[in-house]
Scaffold this motif. Structure first.
Motif, PDB file in Angstrom:
ATOM      1  N   TYR A   1       0.845  -1.208   0.000  1.00 40.59           N
ATOM      2  CA  TYR A   1       0.000   0.000   0.000  1.00 40.59           C
ATOM      3  C   TYR A   1       0.876   1.252   0.000  1.00 40.59           C
TER       4      TYR A   1
ATOM      5  N   ASP B   1       2.759   1.894  -3.355  1.00 39.25           N
ATOM      6  CA  ASP B   1       1.952   2.297  -4.502  1.00 39.25           C
ATOM      7  C   ASP B   1       1.828   3.817  -4.523  1.00 39.25           C
ATOM      8  N   GLY B   2       2.413   4.454  -5.513  1.00 41.94           N
ATOM      9  CA  GLY B   2       2.389   5.915  -5.595  1.00 41.94           C
ATOM     10  C   GLY B   2       1.001   6.495  -5.696  1.00 41.94           C
ATOM     11  N   ALA B   3       0.049   5.724  -6.231  1.00 42.47           N
ATOM     12  CA  ALA B   3      -1.320   6.222  -6.371  1.00 42.47           C
ATOM     13  C   ALA B   3      -1.967   6.488  -5.019  1.00 42.47           C
ATOM     14  N   ASN B   4      -1.481   5.811  -3.965  1.00 45.35           N
ATOM     15  CA  ASN B   4      -2.058   5.999  -2.637  1.00 45.35           C
ATOM     16  C   ASN B   4      -1.534   7.246  -1.924  1.00 45.35           C
ATOM     17  N   TRP B   5      -0.590   7.928  -2.555  1.00 41.62           N
ATOM     18  CA  TRP B   5      -0.004   9.115  -1.929  1.00 41.62           C
ATOM     19  C   TRP B   5      -0.579  10.413  -2.472  1.00 41.62           C
ATOM     20  N   VAL B   6      -1.333  10.359  -3.557  1.00 41.72           N
ATOM     21  CA  VAL B   6      -1.840  11.573  -4.203  1.00 41.72           C
ATOM     22  C   VAL B   6      -3.361  11.559  -4.227  1.00 41.72           C
ATOM     23  N   GLY B   7      -3.924  12.718  -4.580  1.00 42.75           N
ATOM     24  CA  GLY B   7      -5.375  12.808  -4.676  1.00 42.75           C
ATOM     25  C   GLY B   7      -6.016  13.241  -3.372  1.00 42.75           C
TER      26      GLY B   7
ATOM     27  N   GLY C   1      -5.448  10.713  -0.688  1.00 42.76           N
ATOM     28  CA  GLY C   1      -4.093  10.190  -0.608  1.00 42.76           C
ATOM     29  C   GLY C   1      -3.441  10.447   0.735  1.00 42.76           C
TER      30      GLY C   1
END
Length: 237
Positions: A8, A11-17, A20
């Protein structure tokens, strides 16, 4: 679960947004700083007055013990029922948690400044206001920062309750994970809160060392003034 936890975080996607990790950390810091700021506005002036005058010491002990005994989640739940706001209840509960260590730190710092030094400053013709700001506060700074350090740890750890009323912060991972039986997400939230608390504690511990009197690491005192006061204090001894 620990493998999923590592995946988790990797995964870079879990750090943005908007959901995130970066956003959640910033939200958590916002709640923490806001609560500490409001708590400081209440505790610092009161602690300075009580420490400087020596009056109201029993009030400090009684108030600190009473506020420490308040259950943060219970207080926030009550305020949610009384106040039609999502931000005020959790911030109020966090302020109630921050005030006791801040108040105790400021009061203890001011009250424990060497009385000989204070008397020497008064003998130099300083007004009570000058004695407080130019002598007592600089010398009390290690204990004041120590109180801030204790308050910060408690507020950071407890700020997770903001998610209970659908606000953000790192508590979002814990509450959402429990609701979905996703214990990897719960672990992510718990580890991130712990890491944030340790980082802030380390920075404040470093600041305490920097403001220690006599170290010269961070000059908060007027050197000439301090030297003159020390000379008068030595003569008085």
């Amino acid at each position: 679960m620990f493998a999923d936890f590592a995946a988790y975080l990797a995964d870079g996607a879990n750090w943005v947004g908007p959901n995130g990790i970066t956003t959640r950390v910033l939200q958590h810091l916002y709640y923490t700083v806001l609560a500490l700021g409001i708590g400081a506005l209440i505790a610092v002036p009161a602690g300075m007055v009580i420490g400087h005058t020596g009056r109201g010491e029993g009030l400090v002990v009684g108030l600190a013990n009473t506020m420490r005994a308040l259950p943060s989640l219970g207080l926030m739940t009550l305020l949610v029922l009384l106040i039609p706001s999502t931000l005020i209840p959790p911030i109020t509960a966090l302020v109630a948690l921050a005030v006791p260590p801040l108040l105790a730190g400021v009061y203890a710092g001011i009250a424990n400044v060497d009385r000989t030094v204070v008397d020497a400053a008064r003998a130099m013709g300083m007004s009570p206001w000058q004695v407080l700001w130019r002598v007592e506060v600089p010398n009390a700074m290690p204990l004041i920062i120590g109180g801030l350090r204790g308050a910060t740890l408690q507020v950071v750890a407890t700020a997770t309750i903001a998610a209970f009323v659908n606000l953000g912060g790192l508590g979002r991972y814990i509450f959402d994970g429990l609701a979905l039986y996703d214990y990897t997400r719960v672990l992510v939230g718990a580890v991130l809160v712990t890491a944030l608390a340790l980082v802030l504690d380390g920075l404040l511990a470093l600041l305490v060392r920097l403001v220690q009197p006599g170290t010269g690491r961070l000059a908060l005192r007027d050197p000439a003034l301090q030297e003159a006061i020390d000379e008068r204090a030595a003569v008085a001894r």
